[in-house]
Design a protein around this motif. Sequence first.
Motif, PDB file in Angstrom:
ATOM      1  N   MET A   1       0.787  -0.604   0.236  1.00 42.86           N
ATOM      2  CA  MET A   1      -0.455   0.077   0.177  1.00 42.86           C
ATOM      3  C   MET A   1       0.579   1.226   0.200  1.00 42.86           C
ATOM      4  O   MET A   1       2.022   0.908   0.970  1.00 42.86           O
ATOM      5  CB  MET A   1      -1.286   0.189   1.288  1.00 42.86           C
ATOM      6  N   ILE A   2       0.474   2.577  -0.334  1.00 43.61           N
ATOM      7  CA  ILE A   2       0.951   3.054  -0.632  1.00 43.61           C
ATOM      8  C   ILE A   2       0.655   4.521   0.508  1.00 43.61           C
ATOM      9  O   ILE A   2      -1.171   4.295   0.025  1.00 43.61           O
ATOM     10  CB  ILE A   2       1.210   4.403  -2.196  1.00 43.61           C
ATOM     11  N   TYR A   3       1.459   5.218   1.616  1.00 40.61           N
ATOM     12  CA  TYR A   3       0.774   6.101   1.930  1.00 40.61           C
ATOM     13  C   TYR A   3       0.340   7.337   1.221  1.00 40.61           C
ATOM     14  O   TYR A   3       1.068   7.809   0.296  1.00 40.61           O
ATOM     15  CB  TYR A   3       1.959   6.097   2.539  1.00 40.61           C
ATOM     16  N   TRP A 240      10.589   5.331   2.718  1.00 42.48           N
ATOM     17  CA  TRP A 240       9.285   4.284   3.469  1.00 42.48           C
ATOM     18  C   TRP A 240       8.679   5.787   4.392  1.00 42.48           C
ATOM     19  O   TRP A 240      10.151   6.497   4.764  1.00 42.48           O
ATOM     20  CB  TRP A 240       9.893   2.634   4.373  1.00 42.48           C
ATOM     21  N   LYS A 242       7.164   6.846   7.733  1.00 41.10           N
ATOM     22  CA  LYS A 242       5.830   5.839   9.480  1.00 41.10           C
ATOM     23  C   LYS A 242       5.443   7.029   9.783  1.00 41.10           C
ATOM     24  O   LYS A 242       5.548   8.899  10.342  1.00 41.10           O
ATOM     25  CB  LYS A 242       7.512   5.952  10.208  1.00 41.10           C
ATOM     26  N   SER A 246       2.738   2.588  12.063  1.00 41.97           N
ATOM     27  CA  SER A 246       2.332   3.053  10.421  1.00 41.97           C
ATOM     28  C   SER A 246       3.163   2.103   9.767  1.00 41.97           C
ATOM     29  O   SER A 246       3.993   4.058   9.615  1.00 41.97           O
ATOM     30  CB  SER A 246       0.981   3.218  10.223  1.00 41.97           C
ATOM     31  N   GLN A 248       5.015   2.026   6.278  1.00 41.61           N
ATOM     32  CA  GLN A 248       4.215   1.685   4.226  1.00 41.61           C
ATOM     33  C   GLN A 248       5.548   2.720   3.697  1.00 41.61           C
ATOM     34  O   GLN A 248       6.042   3.243   3.504  1.00 41.61           O
ATOM     35  CB  GLN A 248       2.740   3.111   3.878  1.00 41.61           C
ATOM     36  N   ARG A 249       5.617   1.759   2.490  1.00 36.85           N
ATOM     37  CA  ARG A 249       6.355   2.377   1.234  1.00 36.85           C
ATOM     38  C   ARG A 249       5.786   4.250   0.976  1.00 36.85           C
ATOM     39  O   ARG A 249       4.576   4.234   0.611  1.00 36.85           O
ATOM     40  CB  ARG A 249       5.888   1.495   0.140  1.00 36.85           C
TER      41      ARG A 249
END
Length: 382
Positions: A1-3, A240, A242, A246, A248-249
Amino acid sequence: MIYNYKFSPAIAILIGFSAFTGVGCSEEKSADTTTSTKNVGDQENITLAEDIYENIQVLNGTPAIHLTGVMNYFWNSLGTHCAHCHVLGKDGWKMESDEKEAKRTARRMISMVKNINKEYFGGGNRINCFTCHRGSLEPVKFMQLPGNAMTFSEYRNRVALSIPSLDDVLAQYQEAVGINNSKENSGIISFEGTFKDASGWRSQHYQIYINDSDNYLFTAAVLGDKPDTTTYGFTDDSTWIKKGTSVQRADDHLAYDVKSFLRLLNFRDLLSDVKDLTIVRVDSVDGEKVAVIKRPIDEFRWEEFYISSESGLPLKRIVYTKTPVVIYTIEAAFGDYREVDGILIAHNFVYENGNSFTSGLFKIKSVKFGIDENDVSFSPPE
């Protein structure tokens, strides 16, 4: 999932995407859209603007990661704002809408500029919006007197300027800054300080770690009534984000812009690849004579360092990005040099990317050298 960076104030302040810049002139397509890709520098499989945004008609071929810079360039060239061309409704931006005549006019003007550059300048970016508009909605029609003509003595002094050798400029720079043969020129460095954007919207506290492999760890904490903390990590293998617990990439668009900003603050970077450096001209910054050093970054980008001929200190760093329509820039001006462990470090950075929400003043409060590698991890948290 992409932030989804659209809803993070910490990211919005730094990068100026979506709600503030009207990125891409359009809405994002659905996730199942098939995309074509193009290599941009050291980033592989970069998505084009027309692949992820709706109703792209004349900016085809522009990498999506460059679209924010192009929009900022339009905004500043015409002295206006996103809402001049784009529709802002009760539910937010409708970037794909062609409702406004100004947007349709902008398309015609972009096509005109592209055709002139193709017909008369071999497809280069020799003319653009700013060539005629000069920060005004209406193109500038008349020269304001007195003009910029030089006096004879000014012309004579300009002609007499000699370009110094690269070796001499670098030697002066190393001696002035104090990093010649210094142990502090390697290992991990940390910067801690505050950022105030030019619009006065919000302030941030930040912490940056940089190692000599061009890896970055960056934490931005928004101050005020709605605090928001985000940590970014950039290595050769991963990018990434944070937020809270959480991790995410980071998508290519966000990672590209944040790392481009962080590179401007890396004072050691000037000496990282000397073989590609060239002296291109002698110029001035606020009346101070400077030598301008140029270095290519990748196929689409290059940068210039402005080194004071008097002090040997860097006064400015500009990154140029070439797109199919314009060449846009981001830059940092350096000031308030102070000695830290025998090295002169600029403690004020005026960052400018053409967007008042994301441009502003960085003030460094502390700098630390020689941080133990075991104390800092650039890899994503487990």
